[in-house]
Structure formats: C-alpha cells, structure tokens
Design a protein around this motif. Structure first.
Motif, PDB file in Angstrom:
ATOM      1  N   ALA A   9       0.880  -1.344  -0.036  1.00 12.59           N
ATOM      2  CA  ALA A   9      -0.050  -0.112  -0.011  1.00 12.59           C
ATOM      3  C   ALA A   9       1.045   1.342  -0.168  1.00 12.59           C
ATOM      4  N   TYR A  10       1.910   1.284   0.867  1.00 13.56           N
ATOM      5  CA  TYR A  10       2.846   2.412   0.868  1.00 13.56           C
ATOM      6  C   TYR A  10       3.448   2.829  -0.250  1.00 13.56           C
ATOM      7  N   ALA A  11       4.090   1.398  -0.722  1.00 15.47           N
ATOM      8  CA  ALA A  11       4.649   1.541  -1.883  1.00 15.47           C
ATOM      9  C   ALA A  11       4.114   2.071  -3.226  1.00 15.47           C
ATOM     10  N   ALA A  12       2.694   1.758  -3.150  1.00 19.12           N
ATOM     11  CA  ALA A  12       1.877   2.361  -4.265  1.00 19.12           C
ATOM     12  C   ALA A  12       1.666   3.845  -4.196  1.00 19.12           C
ATOM     13  N   MET A  13       1.852   4.368  -2.895  1.00 14.89           N
ATOM     14  CA  MET A  13       1.722   5.739  -2.714  1.00 14.89           C
ATOM     15  C   MET A  13       2.991   6.616  -2.885  1.00 14.89           C
ATOM     16  N   GLY A  14       4.061   5.758  -3.051  1.00 14.16           N
ATOM     17  CA  GLY A  14       5.313   6.466  -3.613  1.00 14.16           C
ATOM     18  C   GLY A  14       6.286   6.630  -2.332  1.00 14.16           C
ATOM     19  N   LEU A  15       5.750   6.068  -1.100  1.00 11.24           N
ATOM     20  CA  LEU A  15       6.598   6.228   0.052  1.00 11.24           C
ATOM     21  C   LEU A  15       8.223   5.270  -0.083  1.00 11.24           C
ATOM     22  N   PHE A  16       8.027   4.307  -0.568  1.00 15.32           N
ATOM     23  CA  PHE A  16       9.247   3.377  -0.496  1.00 15.32           C
ATOM     24  C   PHE A  16       9.848   3.577  -1.941  1.00 15.32           C
ATOM     25  N   ALA A  17      11.352   3.427  -1.882  1.00 21.88           N
ATOM     26  CA  ALA A  17      12.124   3.502  -3.041  1.00 21.88           C
ATOM     27  C   ALA A  17      12.092   2.254  -3.849  1.00 21.88           C
ATOM     28  N   ASP A  18      12.303   2.185  -5.040  1.00 24.11           N
ATOM     29  CA  ASP A  18      12.542   1.109  -5.966  1.00 24.11           C
ATOM     30  C   ASP A  18      13.900   0.640  -5.743  1.00 24.11           C
ATOM     31  N   ILE A  19      14.251  -0.484  -5.146  1.00 25.07           N
ATOM     32  CA  ILE A  19      15.799  -0.894  -4.975  1.00 25.07           C
ATOM     33  C   ILE A  19      16.187  -2.193  -5.875  1.00 25.07           C
ATOM     34  N   THR A  20      15.236  -2.527  -6.983  1.00 25.23           N
ATOM     35  CA  THR A  20      15.399  -3.539  -7.700  1.00 25.23           C
ATOM     36  C   THR A  20      17.003  -3.435  -8.123  1.00 25.23           C
ATOM     37  N   ASP A  21      17.356  -2.348  -8.774  1.00 26.03           N
ATOM     38  CA  ASP A  21      18.592  -2.422  -9.226  1.00 26.03           C
ATOM     39  C   ASP A  21      19.936  -2.172  -8.282  1.00 26.03           C
ATOM     40  N   LYS A  22      19.538  -1.895  -7.257  1.00 28.55           N
ATOM     41  CA  LYS A  22      20.409  -1.759  -6.258  1.00 28.55           C
ATOM     42  C   LYS A  22      21.243  -3.139  -5.554  1.00 28.55           C
ATOM     43  N   ILE A  23      19.982  -4.073  -5.693  1.00 30.84           N
ATOM     44  CA  ILE A  23      20.380  -5.245  -5.088  1.00 30.84           C
ATOM     45  C   ILE A  23      20.395  -6.280  -6.170  1.00 30.84           C
ATOM     46  N   LYS A  24      20.619  -5.923  -7.296  1.00 33.65           N
ATOM     47  CA  LYS A  24      20.474  -6.951  -8.610  1.00 33.65           C
ATOM     48  C   LYS A  24      21.613  -7.744  -8.329  1.00 33.65           C
TER      49      LYS A  24
END
Length: 429
Positions: free
Chosen positions: A124-139
């Motif tokens: 829910a909070y990811a959908a609101m923009g609270l959390f950062a997309d870290i997909t590439d940072k932990i690739k």
C-alpha cells in the motif's frame, strides 16, 4: 504530479487512521541509537582532506516490547561501530499511531530513511510512493535468492522490490497448564472444545480466553485465524463464514469467557494478562516466548495449534525493512545488506521470537530443536498472508472496526459484517 497524487491518497487514508488511533499522542521517543556530532574537523592544508561526514539514516519502528527495542538498539550500535560511512539512529512510535504518523510524514515530506513495517502494509505504501525501488541496487546481491517466496513477495509491487523481509511469524494458542489441569480441561482442538474450555476456565477473576482486538492491524491480525478456519475470506466478510466468525467472538464475550477489555489490548497486554494469571489461554505469537521465559520462569505453560472450525488456520505475520524514497537510499541499502547477512541475522532473529525469512537459516537447530517453536513452525503450514493488497489498510480498518462493534455489543455480527463489507467493496472497486 506524483507528489500531488500521493498527497491526495494519503489524506484519504489519514482520515480513516485518525478514527482508529489509540490514546497515544503519537510523539516519538528520543532516538535510541547513538548520536553523531554532526560535524567534521577542518583539514590542515598540509594534510589529506578529512573524510566525508557520515550519512545519517533514521529508522522508525513500533515494537512495544522493551526487550525487542533493546535488541534493535544493539543491532544499530553494532552496525555503527562496524564501519565509518553510515550512522543509523532508531526512533519508536506506538503501533496504534504508526500508520498515522507515517502517512502524515508522507504528506508533509518529513520522513525517516527506513521503517520496520507490518508486511501487509508494504504494498500500500509502495503504491503511494513512500518506498524507493531498490531492484537495481540489489540486482547483484546474491543473498536475495535465499528468501522464501511469500515474505519476498510482500516487499514487491508490480515486479519491483521496495525493501527486504525482516522476519516471519504466526499465531498459536498458549495455555496455562496448571489451570487446565485443575479444571480437568485438555488443550482444545476445535471451536466447540474451545468454547467449553473457556467457559469452564472462567471464574475467580480469570477469563478463559484472551485475544488482542483493538481497532488497528493487530485486531485484524488476530481475527484472521477465525475467519480462515471457518473457510471464509476477508474480502467477503459478510459471507456465512464471516458472520459465523464474528458470532463466535460475540458468544465468548456474552458468556463471560472473554473480557470486553480485549478491544483495548495490544498483543503485549494480552501477554501481561496471561503472566498475571488473569487469562487461562491466549492467541499470541512466537515473539512473546523470550519475554514469557524471562518474566515468568516459574509459570507452567505450553502452546498448541489454534482450535479449528472447518480447518486449522493461522495468519502469516512479520515485518519488512522498507526503504524510504529519499536522499539516503544508498546508505540505507548498505545498512540492510549488513543486518540481513547470515551471521548477523542468526545472532538476533531468534531473540525476537521470529523465524528467519531466509531458507538457509530456517533449518537451524535454534528453531527446529525447540518444542515450543516447533508448534509455531508446524502452524506455518496453515498460515495465510494478509494481502499483499494496495488497499490493505482500508480493508483491515473495516474489519477491525466491525470486530470492535461486535465485542462492544453495539452491532450484531450480521450488521457489523454487512457494514464492513460495504467499506471493503468501496475500497477494492
């Protein structure tokens, strides 16, 4: 535009959260982590430049348990002394106020860098923009492959990663062995047995069963096993199975087997009542085991699967590390890679009474060799997750409010379920 949309979404959420908050004033305690001086010495012309100032990462959490707070503080101190690039401080907010404070912070752009968040709220909070997309940072981070699918999915939305699982847990039935033996009661395995046992164990200042039922996520969390056991679905709370679940709770309260005060108890309050000998049985999680052993070493108690209606059921719980979208994402990820590595995680996750979300730790003897923890591990096969759903906070709030209305006796199970269903339908359309 994204910030405007997030603000409007949060404003709607905050209105509901204000209605569900407890009496806490929502003020954070002083940081329990080490404090930095905030400055660096000026370098001499003839000497190398002074190292850059440490990146300062702030962590928010909501655990009421003092032992858990201290363990978290120790983890932070351990990290801070292990390197010279990042300094983490941790701040406590009451669980009843946590979502409210977090949502207001999102609207006002006054946020921490990292939160320990209840896993169904992550999406829910990811959908609101609270959390950062870290997909590439932990690739290229090999550890991510060690996580179980369920906990890992709770950190994701639309294929993107917004955090890392902290630990997993579920609920089981604790019981006071002396009380049950004195009353000639065996640990109940069905709803009918639970009703009969709770009634027989009630009297002389003792109620048979205690649960946590405040108008927060804790209330929904503890209600989930009832509706799941009846064969129901939280999104169809007005079904016969949903009404049956509310009726079971209502009947326990009406015959005195469960106190109306449960609507004011958080899970740590239920534990205190159990330790004090005021309730004979309780729904609670494995995170209470260390405190129970420490604070009540002479109490004879045990755990068993939650009694079933149509089927055994429990609810998957636990927290995630949520990386907040801001200037310190890189520093925050460095901290997470440290605290989630095997050797570090092994040193603290069991102290919380949690199970590791990593496959390479789940079979460790500290979890499989303890008969109490083994019950909770067995319960995991019946535990179902809450969501993840972008509208989970709204769904959860509707259910916990209905639970309160039923316990207080202001609405029948049928009426409470019907009103909750209208809110759920509106939220998920």
């Amino acid at each position: 535009m994204k910030r405007v949309i997030a603000f409007l979404m949060v404003s709607m959420l905050v209105l509901g959260l204000f209605a569900g908050c407890g009496n806490s004033n929502g003020t954070a305690s002083s940081s329990t982590g080490p404090q930095s001086s905030g400055g660096s010495a000026a370098s001499e012309v003839s000497t190398p430049a002074a190292p850059a100032e440490k990146a300062k990462v702030t962590l928010w959490y909501y655990w009421e348990n003092k032992d858990h707070q201290q363990i978290l503080t120790d983890i932070v101190k351990q990290y801070n002394t292990s390197q010279n690039e990042v300094e983490v401080t941790n701040e406590y907010y009451p669980f009843a106020d946590f979502k409210k404070v977090l949502s207001i912070g999102l609207a006002a752009s006054k946020l921490p860098d990292l939160v320990l968040i209840d896993n169904p709220d992550h999406a829910a909070y990811a959908a609101m923009g609270l959390f950062a997309d870290i997909t590439d940072k932990i690739k290229d981070w090999p550890d991510k492959e060690q996580y179980f699918e369920g906990p890992w999915k709770s950190c994701t939305l639309n294929g993107k990663v917004y955090g890392i699982p902290f630990g997993s847990n579920d609920l089981a039935l604790y019981y006071n062995e002396d009380m049950l033996n004195k009353a000639g009661v065996k640990p109940p395995q069905t709803w009918d047995e639970l009703r009969a046992a709770a009634k027989k164990l009630t009297g002389n200042g003792v109620t048979g069963l205690g649960v946590s039922a405040p108008k927060t996520e804790e209330g929904t969390f503890q209600f989930m096993p009832w509706i799941l056991s009846a064969g129901g679905d939280l999104t169809k709370i007005d079904s016969p199975e949903g009404i049956k679940s509310f009726t079971m709770i209502s009947d326990l309260v009406k015959d005195g087997s469960m106190s109306k005060e449960v609507m004011n108890w958080v899970q740590s309050d239920v534990l205190k009542q159990f330790i004090a000998g005021k309730i004979a049985m309780m729904f609670n999680g494995p995170w209470q085991v260390p405190t129970l052993k420490k604070d009540a070493p002479d109490l004879k108690w045990n755990v068993t699967l939650i009694p079933k209606d149509k089927q055994y059921a429990s609810v998957l719980g636990g927290e995630n590390w949520g990386v907040v979208n801001g200037k310190n994402v890189d520093a925050t990820v460095k901290f997470l890679k440290y605290v989630t590595q095997v050797d570090v995680l092994k040193g603290y996750i069991g102290k919380f009474g949690y199970f590791p979300s990593r496959k390479d730790l789940a079979s460790d003897p500290q979890f499989t060799g303890d008969p109490i923890y083994k019950v909770f591990i067995d319960e995991l096969q019946y535990a179902q997750p809450r969501g993840p759903h972008p509208k989970w906070p709204e769904l959860s709030n509707a259910v916990s409010q209905a639970l309160q209305e039923v316990i207080a006796g202001v609405k029948t199970p049928e009426a409470a379920a019907k009103d909750a269903q209208e809110k759920i339908d509106k939220a998920i359309k």
